[in-house]
Design an enzyme around this catalytic site. Sequence first.
Site, mmCIF file in Angstrom:
data_model
loop_
_atom_site.group_PDB
_atom_site.id
_atom_site.type_symbol
_atom_site.label_atom_id
_atom_site.label_comp_id
_atom_site.label_asym_id
_atom_site.label_seq_id
_atom_site.Cartn_x
_atom_site.Cartn_y
_atom_site.Cartn_z
ATOM 1 N N PRO A 1 -52.114 -81.184 -53.189
ATOM 2 C CA PRO A 1 -51.182 -80.473 -52.317
ATOM 3 C C PRO A 1 -50.089 -81.285 -51.638
ATOM 4 O O PRO A 1 -48.974 -80.816 -51.537
ATOM 5 C CB PRO A 1 -52.091 -79.809 -51.292
ATOM 6 C CG PRO A 1 -53.327 -80.619 -51.293
ATOM 7 C CD PRO A 1 -53.483 -81.144 -52.677
ATOM 8 N N HIS A 2 -50.366 -82.491 -51.110
ATOM 9 C CA HIS A 2 -49.285 -83.173 -50.404
ATOM 10 C C HIS A 2 -49.550 -84.670 -50.310
ATOM 11 O O HIS A 2 -50.648 -85.119 -50.057
ATOM 12 C CB HIS A 2 -49.067 -82.607 -48.995
ATOM 13 C CG HIS A 2 -50.300 -82.599 -48.149
ATOM 14 N ND1 HIS A 2 -51.224 -81.589 -48.200
ATOM 15 C CD2 HIS A 2 -50.763 -83.488 -47.237
ATOM 16 C CE1 HIS A 2 -52.213 -81.850 -47.341
ATOM 17 N NE2 HIS A 2 -51.951 -82.982 -46.754
ATOM 18 N N ARG A 3 -48.492 -85.419 -50.604
ATOM 19 C CA ARG A 3 -48.478 -86.871 -50.448
ATOM 20 C C ARG A 3 -49.632 -87.552 -51.196
ATOM 21 O O ARG A 3 -50.325 -88.414 -50.668
ATOM 22 C CB ARG A 3 -48.477 -87.262 -48.969
ATOM 23 C CG ARG A 3 -47.253 -86.750 -48.228
ATOM 24 C CD ARG A 3 -47.161 -87.278 -46.811
ATOM 25 N NE ARG A 3 -46.025 -86.691 -46.109
ATOM 26 C CZ ARG A 3 -44.770 -87.115 -46.203
ATOM 27 N NH1 ARG A 3 -44.488 -88.152 -46.979
ATOM 28 N NH2 ARG A 3 -43.803 -86.518 -45.532
ATOM 29 N N ASN A 4 -49.809 -87.151 -52.437
ATOM 30 C CA ASN A 4 -50.796 -87.790 -53.302
ATOM 31 C C ASN A 4 -50.092 -88.542 -54.421
ATOM 32 O O ASN A 4 -48.949 -88.239 -54.771
ATOM 33 C CB ASN A 4 -51.728 -86.742 -53.930
ATOM 34 C CG ASN A 4 -52.568 -86.035 -52.894
ATOM 35 O OD1 ASN A 4 -53.449 -86.615 -52.287
ATOM 36 N ND2 ASN A 4 -52.277 -84.754 -52.675
#
Length: 211
Positions: free
Chosen positions: A132-135
């Site tokens: 979902p985010h900042r991976n």
Amino acid sequence: MTLKPELFFNLLAFEHRGLWGTDDPVWAAIKNLPFYLGAMLAHGWTDPYRGINDLSALDPTVRIQRPDLVRIARTAVIKPYTVIEGAAVIDDGAVVGPHAYLRDAVIVGRGARVGHATEVKRSVLFPGAKAPHRNSILDSVLGHGVNVGGHLVTPNRRADGRTVPARTLGVGAVHDSGLPKLGIIAGDGSFFGCAVKLSPGMCFPPKTRLV
């Protein structure tokens, strides 16, 4: 014993099961991915994907380096400031971005999500997988419905530059992947919490939970 993809994924419910040949180990998808996409793209632009001229209908801030190497389903959503470099296939109902970065060779399966500021490089997301985010999903395969929390990196190489061994969580056997870069293999339904520490070449059975 060779780790077969069937031990990790329901391949019958995956359109891109051709990533594996007969008797291929599960990590072979990383090696095969560029060739598989090349063969798929050679067949031209067909439903349910947008034609190359239809890509201009995307948000004007989306940057696609090589439109001829990208297939985006008509029902997929590409949010602003996404960058796609190299070959990519984005299937029905997938959502990518904003500020996502797809590069090298990528498959984003049906209903999968690549979130805000997430990088995906030479990796496969099965239907319903979520990063979902900042991976940073690097040289990895995420199975059906896998959920990756934020700020997670899949390390993909050894410090000494040698090929990455493949190991299964909870099993002592070590396999030579033959790959200089290999992130993780996450079986169907697995869950990884935010910023969980991982090691290159780890293979997680279905429904693994790391928090």
